[in-house]
Design an enzyme around this catalytic site. Structure first.
Site, PDB file in Angstrom:
ATOM      1  N   ARG A   1      -9.328   1.802   9.367  1.00  0.00           N
ATOM      2  CA  ARG A   1      -9.000   0.404   9.639  1.00  0.00           C
ATOM      3  C   ARG A   1     -10.036  -0.272  10.519  1.00  0.00           C
ATOM      4  O   ARG A   1      -9.927  -1.464  10.782  1.00  0.00           O
ATOM      5  CB  ARG A   1      -7.655   0.351  10.375  1.00  0.00           C
ATOM      6  CG  ARG A   1      -6.463  -0.020   9.494  1.00  0.00           C
ATOM      7  CD  ARG A   1      -5.256   0.032  10.401  1.00  0.00           C
ATOM      8  NE  ARG A   1      -4.124  -0.722   9.994  1.00  0.00           N
ATOM      9  CZ  ARG A   1      -3.035  -0.204   9.401  1.00  0.00           C
ATOM     10  NH1 ARG A   1      -3.001   1.057   9.046  1.00  0.00           N
ATOM     11  NH2 ARG A   1      -1.995  -0.962   9.162  1.00  0.00           N
TER      12      ARG A   1
ATOM     13  N   LYS B   1       0.821  -1.214   0.000  1.00  0.00           N
ATOM     14  CA  LYS B   1       0.000   0.000   0.000  1.00  0.00           C
ATOM     15  C   LYS B   1       0.858   1.268   0.000  1.00  0.00           C
ATOM     16  O   LYS B   1       0.609   2.183  -0.773  1.00  0.00           O
ATOM     17  CB  LYS B   1      -0.921   0.052   1.233  1.00  0.00           C
ATOM     18  CG  LYS B   1      -1.921  -1.068   1.331  1.00  0.00           C
ATOM     19  CD  LYS B   1      -2.877  -0.856   2.507  1.00  0.00           C
ATOM     20  CE  LYS B   1      -2.218  -0.833   3.880  1.00  0.00           C
ATOM     21  NZ  LYS B   1      -1.644  -2.131   4.299  1.00  0.00           N
TER      22      LYS B   1
ATOM     23  N   ARG C   1      -0.559  -8.877  13.533  1.00  0.00           N
ATOM     24  CA  ARG C   1      -1.109  -7.781  12.718  1.00  0.00           C
ATOM     25  C   ARG C   1      -2.036  -8.323  11.636  1.00  0.00           C
ATOM     26  O   ARG C   1      -3.050  -7.709  11.311  1.00  0.00           O
ATOM     27  CB  ARG C   1       0.023  -6.951  12.103  1.00  0.00           C
ATOM     28  CG  ARG C   1       0.636  -5.999  13.124  1.00  0.00           C
ATOM     29  CD  ARG C   1       2.010  -5.525  12.729  1.00  0.00           C
ATOM     30  NE  ARG C   1       2.029  -4.796  11.499  1.00  0.00           N
ATOM     31  CZ  ARG C   1       3.086  -4.765  10.669  1.00  0.00           C
ATOM     32  NH1 ARG C   1       4.182  -5.453  10.952  1.00  0.00           N
ATOM     33  NH2 ARG C   1       3.034  -4.051   9.583  1.00  0.00           N
TER      34      ARG C   1
ATOM     35  N   ARG D   1      12.063  -2.012  11.177  1.00  0.00           N
ATOM     36  CA  ARG D   1      10.799  -1.580  11.783  1.00  0.00           C
ATOM     37  C   ARG D   1      10.496  -2.478  12.959  1.00  0.00           C
ATOM     38  O   ARG D   1      10.471  -3.697  12.840  1.00  0.00           O
ATOM     39  CB  ARG D   1       9.675  -1.648  10.746  1.00  0.00           C
ATOM     40  CG  ARG D   1       9.171  -0.280  10.376  1.00  0.00           C
ATOM     41  CD  ARG D   1       8.080  -0.372   9.363  1.00  0.00           C
ATOM     42  NE  ARG D   1       6.802  -0.802   9.937  1.00  0.00           N
ATOM     43  CZ  ARG D   1       5.648  -0.650   9.309  1.00  0.00           C
ATOM     44  NH1 ARG D   1       5.611  -0.103   8.113  1.00  0.00           N
ATOM     45  NH2 ARG D   1       4.532  -1.054   9.876  1.00  0.00           N
TER      46      ARG D   1
ATOM     47  N   ARG E   1      11.288  -6.873   5.048  1.00  0.00           N
ATOM     48  CA  ARG E   1      11.296  -5.443   5.365  1.00  0.00           C
ATOM     49  C   ARG E   1      11.835  -5.205   6.774  1.00  0.00           C
ATOM     50  O   ARG E   1      12.585  -4.264   7.014  1.00  0.00           O
ATOM     51  CB  ARG E   1       9.879  -4.868   5.242  1.00  0.00           C
ATOM     52  CG  ARG E   1       9.825  -3.360   5.483  1.00  0.00           C
ATOM     53  CD  ARG E   1       8.445  -2.788   5.219  1.00  0.00           C
ATOM     54  NE  ARG E   1       7.493  -3.149   6.263  1.00  0.00           N
ATOM     55  CZ  ARG E   1       6.194  -2.829   6.230  1.00  0.00           C
ATOM     56  NH1 ARG E   1       5.701  -2.162   5.207  1.00  0.00           N
ATOM     57  NH2 ARG E   1       5.387  -3.174   7.207  1.00  0.00           N
TER      58      ARG E   1
END
Ligand code: AMP
Length: 201
Positions: free
Chosen positions: A101, A26, A157, A146, A140
Site C-alpha cells: 500500500r 478486493k 481512508r 467494522r 458494510r
C-alpha cells in the site's frame, strides 16, 4: 517429456496483487479468484483484524492505526507479510489483497520475491467510482460493525489511498503488470472479468 501439470501451472499467472480503493470489492474477489487458482488469498487487513480480535501485541498496535483510518507502519506490515509468504501454501503462488500500500512496501515485496527468485506476474486493478465506494462502505459498516467503516474514517481512508497507494499503480504500470477491471459491475461479472484478465484475454 514435459510434465503437463507444471506446464499448465506455469501458463497461468499465480503471483498476483489485487488493488483498488477501500470498498472496491478486493476482499470478495480475492477469495473467489484465489480459490479458482488454488492459491491463498492473503489480506493484510484480515490478518490485522484477526490479531485485534485475538488481542495480540500486534493487534493492539494495529488497532490504534486502523481505527483512525491510518496505515500500520511499514516495518510492522512488511515483517508480517514476510513471514506469511514464507509459509508452505504460498510457495506456488498467492493473491495479495491490501498489500503493498506504500512505495516502501513495494520495495520490501520486491526484495522478498527476489530472495525467493520469483517476481509478480500480474496486478489486477479494480476501477470504481468514489461515491459508489463510500455508499458500499457505509453499508458494510452497518452490516458488519467494522470499527473503521464510519463515514468520517471512510473519507480519511480514501484520502490516504489517493495519497499513498494510488501512486503504486504507476510503478506497476511501468512494469507492464497492470490489468484494469471494471469494479462497478455485479460481483459475478467482476469475477468473470478477472478470470479473463488472468487468462490474458
Ligand atoms: P483493509 O481491510 O485492507 O481495508 O485494511 C484495513 C486497515 O488495515 C487499513 O485501513 C490499515 O489501517 C490496515 N492495513 C491493511 N493493510 C495494510 C498495509 N498494507 N499497510 C498498512 N496498513 C494496512
Amino acid at each position: 517429456m514435459n510434465n503437463p501439470t507444471t506446464d499448465a501451472a506455469s501458463a497461468t499467472a499465480r503471483r498476483l496483487l489485487i488493488v483498488g480503493p477501500p470498498g472496491a470489492g478486493k476482499g470478495t474477489q480475492a477469495v473467489r479468484v484465489a480459490e479458482e487458482l488454488g492459491i491463498p488469498a492473503i489480506s493484510t487487513g484480515d490478518i490485522f483484524r484477526a490479531n485485534v480480535s485475538g488481542e495480540t501485541e500486534l493487534g493492539v498496535l494495529a488497532k490504534s492505526y486502523m481505527d483512525k483510518g491510518e496505515y500500520v507502519p511499514d516495518s510492522v506490515t512488511n515483517d508480517m507479510i514476510r513471514s506469511r509468504l514464507a509459509e508452505a501454501d504460498a510457495q506456488e503462488g498467492f493473491l495479495l489483497d491490501g498489500y503493498p500500500r506504500t512505495l516502501d512496501q513495494v520495495e520490501a515485496l520486491d526484495g522478498m520475491l527476489a530472495e525467493a527468485d520469483t517476481s509478480l506476474d500480474m496486478v489486477l486493478l479494480l476501477v470504481v467510482e468514489t461515491e459508489e465506494v463510500i455508499g458500499r462502505l457505509v453499508a458494510r459498516g452497518a452490516e458488519q460493525g467494522r470499527s473503521d467503516d464510519t463515514e468520517e474514517t471512510i473519507r480519511h481512508r480514501l484520502e490516504v489511498y489517493a495519497d499513498q497507494t494510488a501512486p503504486l499503480i504507476d510503478v506497476y504500470e511501468k512494469r507492464g503488470l497492470v490489468r484494469r477491471v471494471d469494479g462497478m459491475a455485479s460481483i459475478d461479472e467482476v469475477t468473470a472479468a478477472l478470470r479473463e484478465a488472468l487468462a490474458g484475454r
